[in-house]
Design a protein around this motif. Structure first.
Motif, short mmCIF file in Angstrom:
data_model
loop_
_atom_site.label_atom_id
_atom_site.label_comp_id
_atom_site.label_asym_id
_atom_site.label_seq_id
_atom_site.Cartn_x
_atom_site.Cartn_y
_atom_site.Cartn_z
N THR A 243 -4.23 7.47 -5.67
CA THR A 243 -4.17 7.33 -4.23
C THR A 243 -3.04 8.20 -3.67
N VAL B 116 -9.70 10.74 3.32
CA VAL B 116 -9.61 9.38 2.78
C VAL B 116 -10.97 8.69 2.91
N ARG B 117 -11.63 8.92 4.02
CA ARG B 117 -12.97 8.35 4.22
C ARG B 117 -13.92 8.86 3.13
N ARG C 289 -10.68 0.73 -4.83
CA ARG C 289 -10.45 2.04 -5.42
C ARG C 289 -8.96 2.39 -5.54
N PHE C 290 -8.11 1.44 -5.14
CA PHE C 290 -6.69 1.77 -5.11
C PHE C 290 -6.15 1.97 -6.53
N ASP D 203 -7.44 -2.44 -1.91
CA ASP D 203 -8.69 -1.69 -1.93
C ASP D 203 -9.19 -1.58 -3.35
N ILE E 249 -3.05 3.26 2.88
CA ILE E 249 -4.14 2.78 2.01
C ILE E 249 -3.61 1.54 1.31
N GLU E 250 -4.32 0.44 1.45
CA GLU E 250 -3.78 -0.83 0.98
C GLU E 250 -4.07 -1.03 -0.51
N GLY F 249 0.82 -1.20 0.00
CA GLY F 249 0.00 0.00 0.00
C GLY F 249 0.85 1.25 0.00
N TYR G 116 -12.53 5.03 0.29
CA TYR G 116 -11.67 3.86 0.48
C TYR G 116 -12.22 2.98 1.60
N ARG H 56 -10.28 -0.40 2.43
CA ARG H 56 -9.16 -1.14 3.05
C ARG H 56 -8.02 -0.17 3.33
N TRP H 57 -8.14 0.51 4.42
CA TRP H 57 -7.08 1.44 4.79
C TRP H 57 -7.11 1.57 6.31
#
Lengths: 190, 512
Positions: free
Chosen positions: A173, A38-39, A167-168, A165, A161-162, A20, A43, A45-46
């Protein structure tokens, strides 16, 4: 629960899988506002890291309330139930013994032990449930490899942020994190 | 509230920019924390400490060599503990006839010591659980050491009923297991309730303590890891065994920290679990000493058979326990560098106030016992209390009254309760007084029973004395080891109460 990891994998120039993107912050306030961004970017998976729990962070990260209290209540009920069963069975059924003319199985003298064992099992659930819900103990974590991440136990704040995710995206990102006033950003390999 | 950001202050100091401005200390406020104005929030940590300062101070107690006082003190207390252990061995081999017990006084120093130690533990739980529920932020400076004290006191307490049963190899009779005649233990007996209460209390206290330490153990782990990664030389275990101490630290603290990585998703569940543990420990601690008191109150012996016992015992336990917290922390504060920034004069004053309150509650209970003895018009009850104050153990009774009821009254005066020396001295008196309280309750009721033909005096033997002294040795030895090897302050919790920990810090001037 976080959605399952996607099949697409990101690798760096050396061919190592990417865990990430890690961003570092200097103060709790910076971290807090970065988490809100970020929320809001959607996302899932973070995670954020801070040396101490930060007030209202659940909201800034959009976390759901943990189910742990329910598990603890279950543990307590189980402990109290087992204690009652044990006492009624041992003293009232398996080997009733005449003591001072008291009834063999009256609930009143069983209250203290029922209470104590209820607390005991609830407490076990609290400690071990907390560890289990957090997927701990864990021997290895990719972030632990990073020298800078070890400062999270001292006075530094992080967001990761992994890559798993949905949306990654390495570029987007990174750009999102850069807009949150971090003091450093780096890619973390698995 | 300080106007300058503490981390900024540290950064400037490290960069050599300007002097650190001394904290403006209002006159008459001691170290700046004794402010009576309720509108002013006194600082919980002194000298504008940054997050890193807190980490460095607390981890420094573990990582740096302790002062020269540590080793001799440790050797001395460990020797006392060892001698106490040898006397316990002698007792187990020979039998409890080596105590001064007789046909009438079947409980004396052993059960006195048991109630004394278990009571001391209660202050630790009060600080960690009840003050946590009441959001008393000052507790963070003292809760870790008070919780450690609780566990060590429970260890000392559990020793005494364990050895006083006479045939110690039959101790498994205490467990809910059938004996050789297939008979189960008596669940209607308070003595069995006590077994469950004490073992639950010990276990829950240990879990609460450990859970609070997980993040701080992770901090120690990470610091050791950072030093190892930086390479270079470091202290090694032994000159001929070149294993770096930081490597051992990394393994041991790393194992105990369970892979904690300061994730906020983890913190969320951690805080929920911690708060619930605090919520459960609160009724637990109240139940434990109440159950201990039913060991006495459910008997028909004059002086024991009273309904006031549970609250009276709980108040006494908190009273004695806070005195012990102060006995441990006031010297530690002098001996360890920078500890005065964490344990301020206000902490001592707050605890002195609790001593005053609980001491007066205990005094009220003493008076109420006499009143009920008179009002209840029971000749045996009346005799038991007159005998306490004027009988053969009058000296023990009046020691108890002067230490427990009179000495804390000094704390009505602000000068007295803010002076560490006076508070320490009164805490010594209270510890003595609380031991005598249990001795008075137990022995004066037993040695003058219903029939004069049953009257016997109790005289302590050297075995009685040495096992009691040995239990102090065990207690202090364990506490010294705790100060040496474990984080003595909750690093994460202290950081969380610093003004700069608020995510809204710096938005509005003057805090939130």
């Amino acid at each position: 629960m976080a959605p399952p990891s996607r099949s697409r994998r990101y690798v760096n120039e050396a061919g190592d899988r990417i865990h990430g993107v890690l961003a570092q912050y200097a103060t709790p306030a910076d971290l807090f506002h970065a988490c809100e961004k970020v929320r809001d970017a959607g996302y899932a998976r973070w995670d954020s890291f801070s040396p101490f729990p930060i007030h209202d962070m659940e909201e800034a990260m959009g976390m759901k309330r943990t189910k742990l209290p329910l598990a603890i209540a279950g543990g307590g009920a189980l402990g109290a139930g087992l204690a009652l069963l044990m006492q009624f069975w041992m003293s009232g059924s398996d080997y009733p013994l005449m003591k001072q003319g008291k009834p063999f199985a009256s609930w009143e003298p069983f209250v203290p032990i029922t209470f104590e064992l209820g607390i005991l099992l609830a407490s076990f659930t609290a400690l071990f449930g907390m560890l289990a819900f957090n997927a701990l103990p864990r021997h290895y974590h990719p972030l632990m490899k990073r020298q800078r991440f070890l400062a999270s136990s001292d006075d530094t704040f992080f967001i990761c942020i992994e890559a798993g995710d949905p949306r990654f995206d390495p570029e987007q990102t990174r750009r999102l994190l850069e807009s949150t006033h971090p003091t450093a950003i780096e890619l973390v390999e698995e | 509230m300080s106007s300058i950001h503490p981390d900024q202050a540290t950064a400037e100091r490290l960069a050599g920019l300007g002097q650190v401005r001394p904290h403006p200390i209002p006159a008459g406020s001691g170290d700046g924390t004794l402010i009576d104005d309720p509108a002013v929030r006194p600082p919980l940590v002194l000298n504008n400490r940054s997050f890193r300062d807190v980490t460095d101070i607390v981890c420094g107690y573990v990582e740096n060599k302790p002062g020269k006082w540590w080793m001799p003190t440790f050797m001395m207390t460990a020797t006392i503990a060892g001698i106490g252990g040898l006397f316990i061995l002698y007792l187990v081999i020979t039998g409890i006839g080596t105590w001064g017990l007789n046909n009438q006084v079947g409980w004396a120093w052993d059960i006195t010591n048991f109630v004394f130690w278990i009571g001391i533990g209660h202050a630790g739980t009060l600080i960690s659980a009840i003050l946590c529920l009441f959001k008393q932020k000052w507790r963070t400076a003292v809760n870790r050491s008070a919780e450690a004290m609780t566990i060590f006191a429970v260890i000392c307490a559990a020793t005494f009923p364990g050895i006083h049963i006479g045939r110690q190899w039959m101790a498994w009779f205490l467990l809910p297991l059938p004996n050789s005649n297939w008979i189960w233990p008596n669940f209607q007996s308070p003595l069995l309730w006590d077994v469950f209460a004490i073992s639950t209390y010990g276990t829950v206290s240990a879990m609460f303590w450990y859970m609070g330490m997980i993040p701080d153990l992770a901090t120690l782990r990470d610091r050791a890891d950072r030093r190892l990664r930086a390479g270079g030389e470091g202290p090694v275990l032994l000159p001929f065994l070149p294993i770096r101490i930081d490597r051992i630290r990394g393994y041991v603290y790393g194992f105990l920290a369970m892979g904690w990585r300061f994730s906020n998703r983890h913190w969320h569940r951690y805080e929920a679990a911690y708060l619930l543990l605090a919520g459960m420990s609160t009724p637990l601690v109240l139940s434990v000493h109440s159950i201990v008191s039913t060991d006495f109150a459910t008997s028909i012996l004059p002086g024991w058979h009273t309904t006031i016992f549970p609250p009276y015992f709980v108040a006494g336990a908190i009273f004695g326990g806070f005195a012990m917290v102060l006995l441990l922390l006031i010297p530690a504060r002098e001996l360890y560098p920078n500890m005065k920034d964490l344990v301020t004069k206000r902490h001592i004053e707050n605890m002195a106030k609790i001593l005053l309150v609980t001491g007066s509650m205990v005094g009220f209970a003493y008076a109420m016992e006499f009143f009920i003895a008179w009002y209840g018009a029971n000749a045996y009850e009346q005799f038991a209390f007159i005998n306490r104050a004027t009988g053969p153990y009058w000296w023990a009774y009046w020691t108890m009254i002067s230490c427990n009821v009179l000495s804390p009254q000094l704390f009505w005066m602000k000068r007295m309760r803010t002076s560490a020396g006076v508070v320490f001295f009164v805490s010594v008196l209270i510890t003595i007084g609380m031991w005598f309280e249990r001795f008075v309750i137990i022995t004066t009721s037993l040695n003058r029973s219903f029939l004069p033909g049953e009257w016997h005096m109790f005289f302590a033997t050297p075995v009685d004395v040495m096992i009691f002294v040995g239990s102090f040795g065990i207690f202090v030895t364990l506490f010294l080891l705790f100060l040496r090897f474990l984080p003595a302050f909750p690093i994460a919790e202290i950081k969380a109460i610093l003004p700069q920990a608020s995510p809204h810090h710096g938005h509005a001037k003057g805090g939130h």
